[in-house]
Design an enzyme around this catalytic site. Structure first.
Site, PDB file in Angstrom:
ATOM      1  N   ASN A   9     -23.931  24.001  21.980  1.00 37.95           N
ATOM      2  CA  ASN A   9     -24.078  23.872  20.525  1.00 37.95           C
ATOM      3  C   ASN A   9     -25.396  23.135  20.285  1.00 37.95           C
ATOM      4  OD1 ASN A   9     -23.943  23.288  17.820  1.00 37.95           O
ATOM      5  ND2 ASN A   9     -22.306  21.763  18.015  1.00 37.95           N
ATOM      6  N   GLU A  94     -18.791  17.476  12.808  1.00 39.62           N
ATOM      7  CA  GLU A  94     -19.935  17.074  11.975  1.00 39.62           C
ATOM      8  C   GLU A  94     -19.879  17.796  10.634  1.00 39.62           C
ATOM      9  OE1 GLU A  94     -22.999  17.788  14.884  1.00 39.62           O
ATOM     10  OE2 GLU A  94     -22.311  16.037  16.013  1.00 39.62           O
ATOM     11  N   GLU A 162     -12.564  18.142  20.666  1.00 43.60           N
ATOM     12  CA  GLU A 162     -13.741  17.272  20.678  1.00 43.60           C
ATOM     13  C   GLU A 162     -13.413  15.961  19.958  1.00 43.60           C
ATOM     14  OE1 GLU A 162     -17.571  19.716  21.162  1.00 43.60           O
ATOM     15  OE2 GLU A 162     -17.121  19.628  19.035  1.00 43.60           O
ATOM     16  N   GLY A 168     -21.831  12.833  21.303  1.00 37.07           N
ATOM     17  CA  GLY A 168     -23.169  12.239  21.271  1.00 37.07           C
ATOM     18  C   GLY A 168     -23.202  10.759  21.590  1.00 37.07           C
TER      19      GLY A 168
HETATM   20  C1  PEP Z   1     -20.772  18.810  20.148  1.00 33.32           C
HETATM   21  O1  PEP Z   1     -21.460  18.493  19.213  1.00 33.32           O
HETATM   22  O2  PEP Z   1     -20.039  19.811  20.069  1.00 33.32           O
HETATM   23  C2  PEP Z   1     -20.850  17.987  21.360  1.00 33.32           C
HETATM   24  C3  PEP Z   1     -19.901  18.113  22.251  1.00 33.32           C
HETATM   25  O3  PEP Z   1     -21.921  17.144  21.455  1.00 33.32           O
HETATM   26  P1  PEP Z   1     -22.330  16.249  22.725  1.00 33.32           P
HETATM   27  O4  PEP Z   1     -22.143  17.112  23.961  1.00 33.32           O
HETATM   28  O5  PEP Z   1     -23.765  15.909  22.486  1.00 33.32           O
HETATM   29  O6  PEP Z   1     -21.439  15.067  22.734  1.00 33.32           O
END
Ligand code: PEP
Length: 249
Positions: A9, A94, A162, A168
């Site tokens: 992503n 997000e 997630e 992040g």
């Molecule tokens: C995401 O935004 O779907 C994600 C998993 O971000 P990150 O891997 O940067 O934590």
């Protein structure tokens, strides 16, 4: 046996200057036929990334639920298909936070994408305070109940767990925590769609990287990963694809 699926992503990152990364990632993915890989890029990059990626699917990070009309700034599923997208993420945390997306809107986006033949990655996940209050499983199961289309099956729908506090941040749940919540997600899917739940892949997302991928991808009911920051370059993303391939042997 569900094939491992690793999707990147890119969020609001990527211009034509990054197409060399798309090419390098697609070339590496082509050498790992035992897994599925995809990259979800900004709308503006879908057409050129689809050209650069060859057989590797390119996806969007959102889709509007309506087919067309007075929705300034939005993009329909048919537009994504025309641009070369093969899938779309819906319900990313997000967007839930920044655009106040509701469970019903996410359901409608998933259904609209499916109607146009797109694959869908539907994201769910709890906040840190919800986890601290021991509500993670209930929150995630409620999100699935609100947003899972009735005709969901693994041929077009993938779930991504997630935890918002892991995105992040460099922090991840323990393998035991991931196993518990993926099992809860599988149970909820079975409640809602019966045997079809067996074919639905459940990805883990949140600070997944080359160093922790092998351990996380080995967890029961983890059928792959959704990767943000570590998907932006081949150097960081390819080791995750390779870990997924190794865990498929
Ligand atoms: C995401 O935004 O779907 C994600 C998993 O971000 P990150 O891997 O940067 O934590």
């Amino acid at each position: 046996m569900r094939r491992k699926f690793v999707a990147g992503n890119w969020k609001m990152n990527g211009t034509r200057a990054q197409l060399a990364e798309v090419r390098a990632i697609a070339e590496a993915a082509a050498k790992l036929p035992q897994i599925d890989a995809a990259l979800c890029v900004p709308f503006t990059l879908i057409a050129s990334a689809a050209d650069a990626a060859g057989a590797m699917p390119i996806g969007a990070q959102d889709v509007h639920e309506a087919e067309k009309g007075a929705h300034t700034g939005c993009v329909s599923a048919a537009m994504l298909v025309e641009a070369g997208a093969k899938l779309a993420i819906v319900g990313h945390s997000e967007r839930r936070a920044d655009q106040n997306e509701t469970g019903h809107a996410i359901w409608a986006k998933a259904a609209a994408a499916h109607k146009q033949g797109l694959g869908v990655i539907l994201c769910v996940g709890e906040t840190e305070s919800e986890r601290d209050a021991c509500r993670a499983e209930r929150v995630v199961q409620a999100q699935i109940e609100e947003s899972l289309p009735e005709d969901a099956d693994g041929s077009w729908l993938t779930l991504a767990y997630e935890p918002r506090w892991a995105i992040g941040t460099g922090r991840t749940p323990t393998p035991e925590e991931i196993e518990a919540i993926h099992a809860a997600i599988r149970r909820k899917l079975t409640d809602l769609i019966g045997d079809r739940a067996d074919g639905v892949r459940i990805l883990y997302g949140g600070s997944l990287n080359g160093a922790n991928a092998a351990a996380i991808l080995a967890v029961e009911n983890v059928d792959g990963g959704l990767i943000g920051g570590a998907s932006l370059t081949a150097e960081k993303f390819v080791p995750i694809l390779e870990a997924a391939a190794a865990s498929s042997r």
